[in-house]
Motif scaffolding. Structure first.
Motif, PDB file in Angstrom:
ATOM      1  N   LYS A 129      45.816  44.801  44.569  1.00 51.12           N
ATOM      2  CA  LYS A 129      46.204  44.300  43.237  1.00 51.12           C
ATOM      3  C   LYS A 129      46.634  42.839  43.328  1.00 51.12           C
ATOM      4  CE  LYS A 129      49.165  45.206  39.252  1.00 51.12           C
ATOM      5  NZ  LYS A 129      50.175  46.120  38.682  1.00 51.12           N
ATOM      6  N   GLU A 130      47.370  42.492  44.360  1.00 53.74           N
ATOM      7  CA  GLU A 130      47.794  41.094  44.525  1.00 53.74           C
ATOM      8  C   GLU A 130      46.580  40.184  44.722  1.00 53.74           C
ATOM      9  OE1 GLU A 130      50.002  37.955  44.139  1.00 53.74           O
ATOM     10  OE2 GLU A 130      50.757  39.970  43.805  1.00 53.74           O
ATOM     11  N   ALA A 131      45.620  40.636  45.519  1.00 51.27           N
ATOM     12  CA  ALA A 131      44.395  39.856  45.712  1.00 51.27           C
ATOM     13  C   ALA A 131      43.628  39.732  44.391  1.00 51.27           C
ATOM     14  CB  ALA A 131      43.523  40.491  46.796  1.00 51.27           C
ATOM     15  N   LEU A 188      36.753  36.619  30.368  1.00 50.36           N
ATOM     16  CA  LEU A 188      36.854  35.961  31.670  1.00 50.36           C
ATOM     17  C   LEU A 188      35.500  35.370  32.037  1.00 50.36           C
ATOM     18  CD1 LEU A 188      38.949  38.702  33.493  1.00 50.36           C
ATOM     19  CD2 LEU A 188      39.760  36.482  32.668  1.00 50.36           C
ATOM     20  N   PRO A 189      35.495  34.252  32.731  1.00 53.80           N
ATOM     21  CA  PRO A 189      34.212  33.670  33.139  1.00 53.80           C
ATOM     22  C   PRO A 189      33.526  34.555  34.182  1.00 53.80           C
ATOM     23  CG  PRO A 189      36.042  32.473  34.130  1.00 53.80           C
ATOM     24  CD  PRO A 189      36.639  33.476  33.196  1.00 53.80           C
ATOM     25  N   ASP A 227      30.307  39.600  35.625  1.00 53.34           N
ATOM     26  CA  ASP A 227      29.577  40.324  36.670  1.00 53.34           C
ATOM     27  C   ASP A 227      30.202  40.080  38.038  1.00 53.34           C
ATOM     28  OD1 ASP A 227      27.718  41.450  34.919  1.00 53.34           O
ATOM     29  OD2 ASP A 227      26.344  39.757  35.106  1.00 53.34           O
ATOM     30  N   ARG A 228      30.511  38.831  38.327  1.00 52.76           N
ATOM     31  CA  ARG A 228      31.120  38.491  39.620  1.00 52.76           C
ATOM     32  C   ARG A 228      32.513  39.106  39.731  1.00 52.76           C
ATOM     33  NH1 ARG A 228      31.734  32.733  39.983  1.00 52.76           N
ATOM     34  NH2 ARG A 228      33.805  33.075  39.157  1.00 52.76           N
ATOM     35  N   ILE A 229      33.277  39.035  38.664  1.00 56.19           N
ATOM     36  CA  ILE A 229      34.623  39.624  38.672  1.00 56.19           C
ATOM     37  C   ILE A 229      34.535  41.127  38.938  1.00 56.19           C
ATOM     38  CG2 ILE A 229      36.597  40.213  37.194  1.00 56.19           C
ATOM     39  CD1 ILE A 229      36.245  37.365  35.978  1.00 56.19           C
ATOM     40  N   ALA A 230      33.605  41.791  38.286  1.00 57.58           N
ATOM     41  CA  ALA A 230      33.448  43.234  38.491  1.00 57.58           C
ATOM     42  C   ALA A 230      33.091  43.547  39.943  1.00 57.58           C
ATOM     43  CB  ALA A 230      32.386  43.788  37.546  1.00 57.58           C
ATOM     44  N   ARG A 231      32.187  42.770  40.518  1.00 60.85           N
ATOM     45  CA  ARG A 231      31.812  42.990  41.930  1.00 60.85           C
ATOM     46  C   ARG A 231      33.006  42.744  42.846  1.00 60.85           C
ATOM     47  NH1 ARG A 231      27.480  39.749  40.335  1.00 60.85           N
ATOM     48  NH2 ARG A 231      28.263  38.058  41.651  1.00 60.85           N
ATOM     49  N   GLN A 232      33.770  41.701  42.575  1.00 63.12           N
ATOM     50  CA  GLN A 232      34.928  41.389  43.412  1.00 63.12           C
ATOM     51  C   GLN A 232      36.002  42.478  43.297  1.00 63.12           C
ATOM     52  OE1 GLN A 232      35.779  37.488  41.826  1.00 63.12           O
ATOM     53  NE2 GLN A 232      34.642  36.461  43.465  1.00 63.12           N
ATOM     54  N   LEU A 271      41.697  36.684  39.590  1.00 65.22           N
ATOM     55  CA  LEU A 271      41.663  36.534  38.134  1.00 65.22           C
ATOM     56  C   LEU A 271      42.262  35.203  37.691  1.00 65.22           C
ATOM     57  CD1 LEU A 271      42.548  40.150  36.937  1.00 65.22           C
ATOM     58  CD2 LEU A 271      40.304  39.030  36.933  1.00 65.22           C
ATOM     59  N   ALA A 272      43.223  34.707  38.445  1.00 63.42           N
ATOM     60  CA  ALA A 272      43.862  33.445  38.089  1.00 63.42           C
ATOM     61  C   ALA A 272      43.009  32.238  38.483  1.00 63.42           C
ATOM     62  CB  ALA A 272      45.230  33.340  38.748  1.00 63.42           C
ATOM     63  N   ALA A 273      42.089  32.433  39.411  1.00 67.54           N
ATOM     64  CA  ALA A 273      41.282  31.310  39.925  1.00 67.54           C
ATOM     65  C   ALA A 273      40.263  30.836  38.901  1.00 67.54           C
ATOM     66  CB  ALA A 273      40.562  31.714  41.205  1.00 67.54           C
TER      67      ALA A 273
END
Length: 184
Positions: free
Chosen positions: A175-177, A141-142, A145-150, A182-184
């Motif tokens: 989970k929905e959020a 995933l791109p 680090d940002r994904i983990a924080r989010q 993840l799709a963005a």
């Protein structure tokens, strides 16, 4: 193999601290609820804070091991495992005796940012964040680090909503959020 007295004390104290809080649990209460004498407690731990730190370390180990095992059982791919985090949270929220996150509770009770209890709590959160970052990297995933924080923000928010407002949908909402992020 028989559990050592120190390990037994930490295990019992963990339960008492989780249900009653750290500051509200004095040594007399620990003696009464664990059945372990003050002398024995002070033999193994010089201070109550030392016992709290040992209990937090045990909770960290137990919780992270349980969480990772459950996630890996539920989902096969790294991206599915990120979302499975919220399924595991929902399981946890539904367990008898759920009293929120012990590390959030500890941070709220120990306001000094330099206090070792606060540092132990932060370490727990950072280890989970690192696990999520690893999943994001495996999923290619791109910006892992940002994904983990989010995901951590969603996770922590769900924990607080489940504990404070007793939201029955906190984990599913998070989970929905997460799915949207993840799709963005």
């Amino acid at each position: 193999m028989r559990q050592t007295k120190r390990n037994e004390l930490v295990e019992k104290a963990l339960g008492v601290f989780y249900q009653n809080g750290f500051n509200a649990t004095g040594m007399d209460r620990l003696v009464a609820e664990t059945g372990i004498s003050k002398t024995s407690m002070y033999k193994h731990f010089k201070t109550k804070d030392d016992l709290i730190l040992a209990a937090l370390k045990l909770r960290d180990e137990q919780f992270r091991n349980w969480m990772v095992q459950r996630i890996e059982k539920i989902a096969a791919t790294p991206s599915d495992r990120i979302l499975a985090l919220f399924d595991v949270l929902e399981e946890w929220f539904g367990m008898p005796g759920f009293s929120g996150c012990m590390f959030i509770n500890a941070s709220a009770e120990f306001q000094d940012k330099q206090h070792p209890v606060r540092a132990q709590s932060a370490e727990h959160k950072l280890l989970i964040q690192s696990y999520i970052r690893g999943l994001a990297k495996q999923a290619e995933l791109p910006n892992p680090d940002r994904i983990a924080r989010q995901m951590m923000l969603l996770k922590e928010g769900a924990i607080i909503a489940a504990h404070v407002t007793r939201s029955a949908t906190a984990a599913r909402d998070a989970k929905e959020a997460a799915r949207v992020l993840l799709a963005a």
